[in-house]
Write an enzyme that holds these catalytic residues in place. Structure first.
Site, short mmCIF file in Angstrom:
data_model
loop_
_atom_site.label_atom_id
_atom_site.label_comp_id
_atom_site.label_asym_id
_atom_site.label_seq_id
_atom_site.Cartn_x
_atom_site.Cartn_y
_atom_site.Cartn_z
N HIS A 37 -1.70 -7.25 -10.31
CA HIS A 37 -0.63 -8.07 -9.42
C HIS A 37 0.00 -9.21 -10.11
O HIS A 37 -0.56 -9.65 -10.94
CB HIS A 37 -1.31 -8.58 -8.33
CG HIS A 37 -1.44 -7.52 -7.15
ND1 HIS A 37 -0.96 -8.00 -5.81
CD2 HIS A 37 -1.82 -6.35 -7.32
CE1 HIS A 37 -1.18 -7.02 -5.22
NE2 HIS A 37 -1.76 -5.94 -5.97
N THR A 103 3.45 3.43 -7.40
CA THR A 103 4.74 3.11 -7.15
C THR A 103 5.06 1.82 -6.85
O THR A 103 6.05 1.31 -6.82
CB THR A 103 5.67 4.13 -5.93
OG1 THR A 103 4.55 3.72 -4.67
CG2 THR A 103 5.43 5.40 -6.59
N GLY A 104 3.84 1.03 -6.77
CA GLY A 104 4.06 -0.44 -6.45
C GLY A 104 4.37 -1.05 -5.20
O GLY A 104 4.45 -0.29 -4.27
N GLU A 105 4.49 -2.31 -5.08
CA GLU A 105 4.92 -2.89 -4.08
C GLU A 105 5.94 -4.00 -4.07
O GLU A 105 5.90 -4.46 -5.49
CB GLU A 105 3.69 -3.83 -3.47
CG GLU A 105 2.35 -3.08 -3.03
CD GLU A 105 1.37 -2.89 -4.20
OE1 GLU A 105 1.70 -3.76 -5.13
OE2 GLU A 105 0.45 -2.34 -4.12
N GLY A 172 -0.03 8.89 0.89
CA GLY A 172 0.70 9.73 1.65
C GLY A 172 0.72 11.27 0.97
O GLY A 172 0.65 11.45 -0.19
N ALA A 175 3.32 11.24 -2.43
CA ALA A 175 2.42 10.78 -3.59
C ALA A 175 1.49 11.41 -3.78
O ALA A 175 0.96 11.47 -5.17
CB ALA A 175 2.07 9.16 -3.31
N THR A 189 -7.42 4.24 -1.19
CA THR A 189 -8.52 3.24 -0.52
C THR A 189 -8.92 3.74 0.71
O THR A 189 -9.77 3.11 1.24
CB THR A 189 -7.82 1.95 -0.66
OG1 THR A 189 -6.44 2.13 0.39
CG2 THR A 189 -7.30 1.51 -1.79
#
Length: 317
Positions: A37, A103-105, A172, A175, A189
């Site tokens: 992060h 793909t990140g946030e 999902g 992905a 997770t």
């Protein structure tokens, strides 16, 4: 099922992460995850160490294999730089690095001022990034003119004996399908048997790894209080974790998460049965490995507790 330890770089500072890694190896955990992060989810967590510095340091105090969970190699950091960083860490860990990617946030990736891409575009960028990273890991000179990335006469000189595996995050169906197509493994997770089964079937049975959190404390109430103070964002629904751009936004949204919902969703306290029950849920979902993170100040006690009372009772292989 194998059990590893999950290093939360958002909640703990660099020295605490090193202490946890060394303690996890002593306690009998089999591997490590570490988050990647730029920002923590909220200011209460208060940390965001640079993951590649941390992996280099961990390699000098601990011999456990380590996976990034997960790196976004698309927006904030160019995939060519990720390829070099992961190659160096692969050398330092003696081949023990797995590059977990996703793909990140927006929380981390918006910092350079560009727009946050749509989900479809992020998946497209991730697929190209993975192809480029693997090309650079051949050790050859690479020039690349892709849809999203450009590389001019780049060569990585310090490579591990074997290229790291790349495990792909999937929360999902789209992905997850991408993970099955381009990944050496799957990362998530949630104990979601449908998504794990979807990945396993499409990938031909490649490994699937998960991360989960607990709030170890002398009592459940204390543990839940730490979890609610530090990680209320874990209770946010839907795609908010991908689109909210700042810790302040997460703090505002997390006001909607109640302590009661934290009690219902978080394993807390010091009863081995509760911790083992959570492990069983992930095993039943089909995961091959689960990495467990602690929330709150009792992290060394949690690691010792798992070594003494949880890990010896895990017979899920």
């Amino acid at each position: 099922m194998r059990i590893g330890y999950f290093l939360s770089a958002e909640e703990y500072g660099p020295q605490e992460l090193l202490d946890q890694a060394a303690a996890a190896e002593r306690a009998g955990f089999e591997s490590l995850w570490i988050s990647d992060h730029f920002h923590p989810w909220n200011d209460e967590q208060g940390h965001s160490a640079f993951v590649w510095s941390m992996i280099g340091a961990i390699s000098q105090v601990c011999s456990l294999p380590i996976t990034t969970a997960v790196t976004c190699p698309t927006v904030r950091v160019h995939p060519a730089v990720i390829a070099q960083a992961a190659a160096t860490c692969g050398r330092l860990t003696g081949g023990g690095l797995t590059l977990g990617v996703g793909t990140g946030e927006a929380l981390n990736e918006h910092i350079l001022g560009g727009p946050w891409p749509t989900e479809e575009r992020r998946l497209e960028m991730l697929e190209e990034a993975v192809v480029l990273i693997r090309r650079l890991w051949t050790g050859e000179v690479v020039s690349w003119e892709g849809k999203h990335y450009r590389v001019d006469h780049a060569r990585i000189y310090d490579l591990p004996d074997e290229p790291p595996e790349i495990h792909v995050s999937g929360f999902g169906p789209k992905a997850t399908d991408l993970a099955a197509r381009i990944g050496d493994g799957y990362v998530s997770t949630a104990p979601d048997a449908d998504l794990v089964g979807r990945f396993k079937e499409a990938s031909g049975g490649k490994p699937a790894g998960a991360g989960a959190k607990v709030a170890f404390a002398p009592t459940e109430e204390e543990g839940w209080a730490h979890a609610h103070r530090l990680w209320p964002n874990a209770g946010l629904p839907g795609e908010l974790a991908q689109i909210l751009p700042t810790p302040e936004h997460f703090q505002q949204a997390s006001q909607l998460v109640t302590l009661e919902s934290t009690r219902e969703s978080v394993v807390a306290g010091a009863d081995p049965a509760a911790h083992l029950a959570q492990i069983r849920r992930y095993a039943d979902a089909g995961y091959d490995v689960l990495h467990v993170a602690n929330m709150g100040p009792h992290y060394l006690e949690m690691i010792e507790f798992y070594g003494d009372q949880v890990l010896p009772s895990v017979n899920l292989r």
